[in-house]
Design a protein around this motif. Sequence first.
Motif, PDB file in Angstrom:
ATOM      1  N   VAL A 126       0.821  -1.204   0.000  1.00 31.91           N
ATOM      2  CA  VAL A 126       0.000   0.000   0.000  1.00 31.91           C
ATOM      3  C   VAL A 126       0.858   1.259   0.000  1.00 31.91           C
ATOM      4  CG1 VAL A 126      -1.682   1.341   1.326  1.00 31.91           C
ATOM      5  CG2 VAL A 126      -1.917  -1.148   1.175  1.00 31.91           C
ATOM      6  N   GLY A 127       0.570   2.162  -0.938  1.00 31.82           N
ATOM      7  CA  GLY A 127       1.206   3.469  -0.969  1.00 31.82           C
ATOM      8  C   GLY A 127       0.176   4.517  -0.570  1.00 31.82           C
ATOM      9  N   PRO A 128       0.227   5.016   0.663  1.00 34.57           N
ATOM     10  CA  PRO A 128      -0.757   6.024   1.063  1.00 34.57           C
ATOM     11  C   PRO A 128      -0.298   7.414   0.627  1.00 34.57           C
ATOM     12  CG  PRO A 128       0.329   5.006   2.992  1.00 34.57           C
ATOM     13  CD  PRO A 128       1.131   4.657   1.780  1.00 34.57           C
ATOM     14  N   LEU A 129      -1.224   8.194   0.091  1.00 32.86           N
ATOM     15  CA  LEU A 129      -0.896   9.561  -0.339  1.00 32.86           C
ATOM     16  C   LEU A 129      -1.666  10.556   0.520  1.00 32.86           C
ATOM     17  CD1 LEU A 129      -1.138   9.224  -4.234  1.00 32.86           C
ATOM     18  CD2 LEU A 129       0.949   9.484  -2.873  1.00 32.86           C
ATOM     19  N   PHE A 130      -0.962  11.554   0.998  1.00 29.78           N
ATOM     20  CA  PHE A 130      -1.587  12.614   1.790  1.00 29.78           C
ATOM     21  C   PHE A 130      -2.565  13.377   0.898  1.00 29.78           C
ATOM     22  CE2 PHE A 130      -0.797  16.924   3.927  1.00 29.78           C
ATOM     23  CZ  PHE A 130      -1.744  16.664   4.909  1.00 29.78           C
ATOM     24  N   GLU A 131      -3.764  13.665   1.408  1.00 31.43           N
ATOM     25  CA  GLU A 131      -4.799  14.235   0.543  1.00 31.43           C
ATOM     26  C   GLU A 131      -4.461  15.637   0.018  1.00 31.43           C
ATOM     27  OE1 GLU A 131      -8.680  15.824   2.066  1.00 31.43           O
ATOM     28  OE2 GLU A 131      -7.885  15.151   3.983  1.00 31.43           O
ATOM     29  N   ALA A 132      -3.484  16.309   0.630  1.00 33.20           N
ATOM     30  CA  ALA A 132      -3.118  17.643   0.133  1.00 33.20           C
ATOM     31  C   ALA A 132      -2.144  17.584  -1.044  1.00 33.20           C
ATOM     32  CB  ALA A 132      -2.514  18.469   1.268  1.00 33.20           C
ATOM     33  N   PHE A 133      -1.688  16.393  -1.416  1.00 32.91           N
ATOM     34  CA  PHE A 133      -0.760  16.310  -2.547  1.00 32.91           C
ATOM     35  C   PHE A 133      -1.432  16.746  -3.839  1.00 32.91           C
ATOM     36  CE2 PHE A 133       2.045  12.846  -0.480  1.00 32.91           C
ATOM     37  CZ  PHE A 133       2.875  13.816   0.042  1.00 32.91           C
ATOM     38  N   MET A 134      -0.664  17.479  -4.648  1.00 32.10           N
ATOM     39  CA  MET A 134      -1.152  17.895  -5.958  1.00 32.10           C
ATOM     40  C   MET A 134      -0.434  17.066  -7.022  1.00 32.10           C
ATOM     41  SD  MET A 134      -3.338  20.010  -4.777  1.00 32.10           S
ATOM     42  CE  MET A 134      -4.011  21.033  -6.055  1.00 32.10           C
ATOM     43  N   GLU A 135      -0.729  17.406  -8.268  1.00 32.96           N
ATOM     44  CA  GLU A 135      -0.344  16.533  -9.377  1.00 32.96           C
ATOM     45  C   GLU A 135       1.123  16.071  -9.391  1.00 32.96           C
ATOM     46  OE1 GLU A 135      -2.382  17.151 -13.033  1.00 32.96           O
ATOM     47  OE2 GLU A 135      -0.558  16.734 -14.175  1.00 32.96           O
ATOM     48  N   ILE A 519       3.521  32.910  -7.323  1.00 32.48           N
ATOM     49  CA  ILE A 519       4.495  31.810  -7.224  1.00 32.48           C
ATOM     50  C   ILE A 519       4.077  30.847  -6.110  1.00 32.48           C
ATOM     51  CG2 ILE A 519       6.880  31.241  -6.594  1.00 32.48           C
ATOM     52  CD1 ILE A 519       7.698  33.918  -7.967  1.00 32.48           C
ATOM     53  N   ARG A 520       3.657  31.433  -4.995  1.00 30.03           N
ATOM     54  CA  ARG A 520       3.208  30.612  -3.864  1.00 30.03           C
ATOM     55  C   ARG A 520       2.046  29.708  -4.293  1.00 30.03           C
ATOM     56  NH1 ARG A 520       2.488  34.856  -0.306  1.00 30.03           N
ATOM     57  NH2 ARG A 520       4.740  35.040  -0.077  1.00 30.03           N
ATOM     58  N   ARG A 521       1.089  30.299  -5.007  1.00 36.34           N
ATOM     59  CA  ARG A 521      -0.075  29.549  -5.459  1.00 36.34           C
ATOM     60  C   ARG A 521       0.332  28.444  -6.443  1.00 36.34           C
ATOM     61  NH1 ARG A 521      -3.305  32.643  -8.666  1.00 36.34           N
ATOM     62  NH2 ARG A 521      -2.715  34.376  -7.325  1.00 36.34           N
ATOM     63  N   PHE A 522       1.307  28.779  -7.267  1.00 30.13           N
ATOM     64  CA  PHE A 522       1.801  27.827  -8.267  1.00 30.13           C
ATOM     65  C   PHE A 522       2.337  26.563  -7.596  1.00 30.13           C
ATOM     66  CE2 PHE A 522       5.300  26.375 -11.077  1.00 30.13           C
ATOM     67  CZ  PHE A 522       4.580  26.167 -12.237  1.00 30.13           C
ATOM     68  N   VAL A 523       3.081  26.717  -6.516  1.00 30.52           N
ATOM     69  CA  VAL A 523       3.631  25.544  -5.819  1.00 30.52           C
ATOM     70  C   VAL A 523       2.518  24.822  -5.062  1.00 30.52           C
ATOM     71  CG1 VAL A 523       5.298  24.704  -4.121  1.00 30.52           C
ATOM     72  CG2 VAL A 523       5.893  26.635  -5.594  1.00 30.52           C
ATOM     73  N   LYS A 524       1.652  25.606  -4.457  1.00 30.97           N
ATOM     74  CA  LYS A 524       0.555  25.024  -3.685  1.00 30.97           C
ATOM     75  C   LYS A 524      -0.338  24.168  -4.577  1.00 30.97           C
ATOM     76  CE  LYS A 524      -2.915  26.839  -0.536  1.00 30.97           C
ATOM     77  NZ  LYS A 524      -3.384  28.037   0.144  1.00 30.97           N
ATOM     78  N   GLU A 525      -0.646  24.675  -5.742  1.00 24.49           N
ATOM     79  CA  GLU A 525      -1.561  23.952  -6.631  1.00 24.49           C
ATOM     80  C   GLU A 525      -0.863  22.880  -7.452  1.00 24.49           C
ATOM     81  OE1 GLU A 525      -3.617  27.042  -8.737  1.00 24.49           O
ATOM     82  OE2 GLU A 525      -4.701  27.656  -6.908  1.00 24.49           O
ATOM     83  N   GLY A 526       0.460  22.988  -7.551  1.00 24.10           N
ATOM     84  CA  GLY A 526       1.170  22.007  -8.367  1.00 24.10           C
ATOM     85  C   GLY A 526       1.806  20.895  -7.553  1.00 24.10           C
ATOM     86  N   LEU A 527       2.151  21.190  -6.294  1.00 22.12           N
ATOM     87  CA  LEU A 527       2.895  20.209  -5.497  1.00 22.12           C
ATOM     88  C   LEU A 527       2.121  19.853  -4.223  1.00 22.12           C
ATOM     89  CD1 LEU A 527       5.615  18.658  -5.447  1.00 22.12           C
ATOM     90  CD2 LEU A 527       6.592  20.604  -4.233  1.00 22.12           C
TER      91      LEU A 527
END
Length: 572
Positions: A126-135, A519-527
């Motif tokens: 099982v690989g669990p992913l934190f729900e806040a992870f983005m693409e 830039i902040r939003r870019f990382v937040k929404e991308g990572l």
Amino acid sequence: MNHSERLSVMTANNNMENYEETYRSFDWKEVEKEFSWYKTGKVNAAYEAIDRHAESDRRDKIALYYSDPERQEQYTFAEMKEKSDRFGNVLRRLGVKKGDRFFVFLPRTPELYFSVLGAIKIGAIVGPLFEAFMEAAVHDRMENSEAVAVITTPALLERIPVKELPALKHIILVGAKSDLNEGHYDFDLEMERASSKLDIEWVDREDGMLLHYTSGSTGKPKGVLHVHNAMLHHYQTGKWVLDLQEDDIYWCTADPGWVTGTSYGIFAPWLNGATIVIRGGRFSPDDWYQTLERYGVTVWYSAPTAFRMLMGAGEELANQYDLSKLRHVLSVGEPLNPEVVRWGLKVYGLRIHDTWWMTETGGILISNYPSMEIKPGSMGRPFPGIEAAIVDDEGNELPPYRMGNLAIRTPWPSMMRSIWKNKPTYEEYFRIHEWYVSGDTAYRDEDGYFWFQGRLDDVINTSGERVGPFEVESKLVEHPAIAEAGVIGKPDPVRGEIVKAFVSLREGYKPSEELKEEIRRFVKEGLAAHAAPREIEFKEKLPKTRSGKIMRRVLKAWELDLPTGDLSTMEG
Ligand code: WTA
């Protein structure tokens, strides 16, 4: 640090009465006898965590409490067995086999727990992913491990780049509303159809069970593999560190996307037959106190940032809630300040017990035990069966108060067994013969208590979450305005550290507050939200080595107003 301050023992009922004596006489072999596989030779950690209780007097005992604004649920061990059995059958019908990687990308709801257990029951990893992870974060983890199936929600599915994941065949959706595409399955429907009795997959103790990705200072996140044998460690630390007893209501605040949320949010409590509370969503002091009160939580495992935020919310707020059931409080993930420990004693009337370990170690290795004096600011002493030491780079043990590598004598039951497809990185941890080198620095006092000093690498620890600077830098340079980026952890009174980025801009772009925000939003929404730099500083030029590597060490020195040290490798 004050080495002489001590908080004396105050917990009456405790599974381990005398630390020194237990440490001297303990043998891991004894723990094996607790499990049915000692007699049958058949192993499955999910069987030991759930089915064993479902087949005993604990069958109607509550295993899990859950509530959110729409749902109020509870499940007994017998019901947990049925749900996870059904889910195991769902996966099996799709063709998921032992050793296949199956990812769980869900909010913290009961379905997350059914699916983790069901998958482990059929021998999947099982690989669990934190729900806040983005693409980008989802992509790197699922691609590296060649995941064949995933369970998620329609909203989170948008962050899975399905076309870039050739190994991914099956997508199970919780709460699917519209028509399903090919390869998509509706969780409720499949669960209903599946048999409620599973033919469990008995595996070898050394077979894989969980793959937790974690950050280093360079490169992509590393897939840390844990095996079924880790249950020995989870069980025994659950008993002696969490001090779980039959009537306990236990709450681990960590999400299973992080190792604390699996080792101590699933396995340690359930292997001990305890009742757990799960609570998703964002941190809020009121909500957390309400949760403690509503369920009468007795044992609570959380993190320094949360305690500091509760401290910031004030004593009066804490006093509005009935926390009288609480008897044992623990912390992990970052340094626990002595002030917080003293505050806990004043406001909750309880000592907060620090514990130290890492994703790679699979379980607690150093900690404070209920029956032991606490020295505020110290992480405590090694768990019985664990030899911890401070060593120099050649493996020589250092005397008390000398800072060095915090190292653990190999092996122990929950030690990682590999880094997925990355042997050289795995071997780095064991570069000193017979020792696991943690990457943390510490010293030991003359009573054998360990005191955390820092990390040797550039990994950032923000609110107890490990953030790799390289991952953030890679995302930043994808932004059209950014030419180069260097990322460091900046000390912060509440979060321990915050992510700070230094960036230089491409021709034609000008520094501005709006650009920082973008830039902040870019990382937040991308990572991921927790990886987004809280602070951004524009620089004409970043310090680089002649071979072009950004010198984070120099950025850190600039930030802290420290001498920059040896700059001989810096470009002219
Ligand atoms: C840090 C979390 C100080 C440490 C279980 C370690 C701590 C990293 C403590 C692992 C502690 C963990 N005091 N620092 N009690 N516990 N750390 O992999 O730097 O997310 O190496 O595992 O957190 O973080 P990870």
